[in-house]
Design an enzyme around this catalytic site. Structure first.
Site, PDB file in Angstrom:
ATOM      1  CB  SER A  26      -0.939   0.016   1.206  1.00 47.48           C
ATOM      2  OG  SER A  26      -1.817  -1.093   1.139  1.00 47.48           O
ATOM      3  CB  THR A  27       2.944   2.968   2.057  1.00 47.34           C
ATOM      4  OG1 THR A  27       3.729   2.043   2.815  1.00 47.34           O
ATOM      5  CG2 THR A  27       1.574   3.120   2.705  1.00 47.34           C
TER       6      THR A  27
END
Length: 198
Positions: A26-27
């Site tokens: 996600s990051t």
């Protein structure tokens, strides 16, 4: 960026059924290493990877994977949530994979293997449940609107002019006043005044 593990000759690569992996975190701070190792160990020849939130609608590497699918291919992920951010999206993607005559497998969820009859049954059941849930939501929403309307609640945008202002504007038009002047006095568009009917 696609991560190719073997440089096979183009003719040989095109002629065989491929195992395509999809890895996502996600990051930018998270690492793909664990997913890449698991997908490689499971036989993925090409792994599409991206560092992007699952909430984003635009996932370019997933789009490339879907475009590259050929009949007989297998798409693998380490966990279901790497592919879809919601049950509906997950089922839609699995349907698209099936429509391409390819199969889907989640390494962390053994029941999810659409090359098996059990996996296909699970997909069909969950799709039916998701459709049932959507129908229930539509039904509840419709019932709620009917009750609210029966209680006198109006839906849609609030009218720009009150009943009194509408009646007054119609009289002013009949008296020959220009649409522009009337609209300006009520701080509305000319089209609002032009649509008024007695």
């Amino acid at each position: 960026m696609a991560y190719t593990l073997h440089n096979l000759p183009a003719k040989l690569e095109a002629s065989k059924m491929a195992t395509l992996g999809y890895a996502r975190v996600s990051t930018q701070d998270q690492h793909l290493t664990g997913q890449l190792e698991a997908l490689k160990a499971a036989g993925a020849e090409t792994i599409y990877r991206e560092k992007i939130s699952g909430a984003r609608a635009d996932r370019p590497q997933l789009a490339k994977l879907m475009a590259a699918l050929q009949p007989g291919d297998t798409v693998i992920v380490t966990k279901l949530d790497r592919l879809g951010r919601s049950t509906r999206e997950l089922l839609d993607l699995i349907q698209r994979i099936g429509d391409a005559r390819a199969s889907f497998r989640s390494l962390g969820d053994p029941l999810w293997d659409t090359s098996s009859s059990q996996g296909r049954l699970l997909s069909t059941l969950l799709a039916a449940i998701a459709e049932f849930e959507r129908d229930l939501i539509r039904e509840r929403t419709g019932d709620g609107r009917k009750r609210a309307m029966a209680d006198g609640i109006k839906f849609g945008r609030k009218p720009k002019l009150s009943d009194f202002q509408r009646a007054e504007a119609i009289k002013r038009r009949a008296a020959g006043e220009t649409l522009g002047a009337i609209a300006k006095s009520y701080a509305v568009d000319i089209s609002t005044i032009s649509r008024l009917r007695a």
